[in-house]
Design an enzyme around this catalytic site. Structure first.
Site, mmCIF file in Angstrom:
data_model
loop_
_atom_site.group_PDB
_atom_site.id
_atom_site.type_symbol
_atom_site.label_atom_id
_atom_site.label_comp_id
_atom_site.label_asym_id
_atom_site.label_seq_id
_atom_site.Cartn_x
_atom_site.Cartn_y
_atom_site.Cartn_z
ATOM 1 N N SER A 13 34.907 43.285 30.848
ATOM 2 C CA SER A 13 33.253 43.135 30.270
ATOM 3 C C SER A 13 33.803 44.744 29.248
ATOM 4 C CB SER A 13 32.350 43.733 30.730
ATOM 5 O OG SER A 13 31.315 44.399 29.881
ATOM 6 N N TYR A 59 30.211 48.898 38.519
ATOM 7 C CA TYR A 59 30.833 47.703 37.107
ATOM 8 C C TYR A 59 31.348 48.313 36.344
ATOM 9 C CZ TYR A 59 29.879 44.274 33.909
ATOM 10 O OH TYR A 59 30.076 42.802 32.801
#
Length: 249
Positions: free
Chosen positions: A138, A161
């Site tokens: 990401s 994350y």
């Protein structure tokens, strides 16, 4: 692309589902796996090129059984695209309220399982003397979140994350270098935000950080994955391909 035999993990997810659908439309044979197969099963009707498996790939023994099934079924596996995105029920908790139990579970299920899945499929690739592994990271693995994007919403970007996605980029580079002489292609793709019923305020904030489009459609990411699956990308190895309409600039 020549017709290939491809494994897609997280087949019912936003990217996994779109990828499976795209691969089938190009005539590839696909084994798509997820813990919830309801969505992916909608693609199975009258399509003999798709096999859907329900399995929890967070468990090494189950992952080994799943891979053994794939090998017996396909004989040759050209590629594995790891789109699975397992999360705890309290995923997205702000740092101030983060619980260690959830942190540990998410780190193991997302980052740890990526290493185990990579290990298992690469061991098979080494035996057949070729293979293509694509991981999903990401833009949050590249830079700190732009916290102003979340202003006026209840959304946040979890610290775990960022840690997980930056770790996946490191895993990609490590594996590509470690197996550099073994005819393996190992890369990852780092998407920007993907449309998924986010509040309008977030959509507007996000678009201000981009060039033109703002939040992506899943096909924007799938097109890049398809390129990495093709022979046109044979000179690309150990790279993190960013698809984000300029958000990370």
């Amino acid at each position: 692309m020549n017709k290939k035999k491809i494994i897609v993990t997280g087949g019912s997810g936003i990217i996994g589902f779109a990828l499976t659908k795209s691969l089938l439309s190009h005539g590839h044979k696909v084994i798509s796996v997820d813990t919830n197969t309801k969505k992916i099963n909608t693609l199975k009707r009258n399509n003999t090129d798709l096999i859907v498996i329900k399995a929890n790939l967070n468990k090494e023994n189950e992952t080994k059984k799943f891979m053994s099934f794939c090998i017996k079924k396909f004989k040759i596996i050209d590629a594995l695209v790891h789109c699975a995105y397992p999360r705890t029920k309290d995923w997205g908790t702000k740092l101030e309220k983060l619980k260690q139990k959830s942190l540990n579970e998410n780190l193991i299920n997302q980052l740890g399982s990526t290493i185990i899945i990579s290990k298992i499929i690469i061991n098979y690739f080494l035996k057949q003397k070729f293979g293509n592994l694509i991981l999903l990271s990401s833009i949050m693995g590249l830079n700190n979140p732009k916290f102003e994007t979340y202003k006026g919403t209840n959304m946040s970007s979890p610290i775990e994350y960022s840690a997980i996605k930056s770790g996946i980029i490191s895993i990609t580079k490590y594996l590509a270098k470690y197996y550099a002489k073994n005819n393996l292609k190992i890369n990852c793709v780092s998407p920007g935000g993907i449309k998924n019923n986010q509040p309008n305020k977030f959509i507007q904030n996000y678009k201000k950080q981009c060039n033109i489009k703002g939040l992506l459609n899943s096909d924007d990411v799938v097109n890049t994955i398809n390129f990495l699956l093709s022979k046109k990308s044979d000179a690309i190895s150990g790279q993190n391909i960013v698809v984000d309409d300029g958000y990370s600039l």
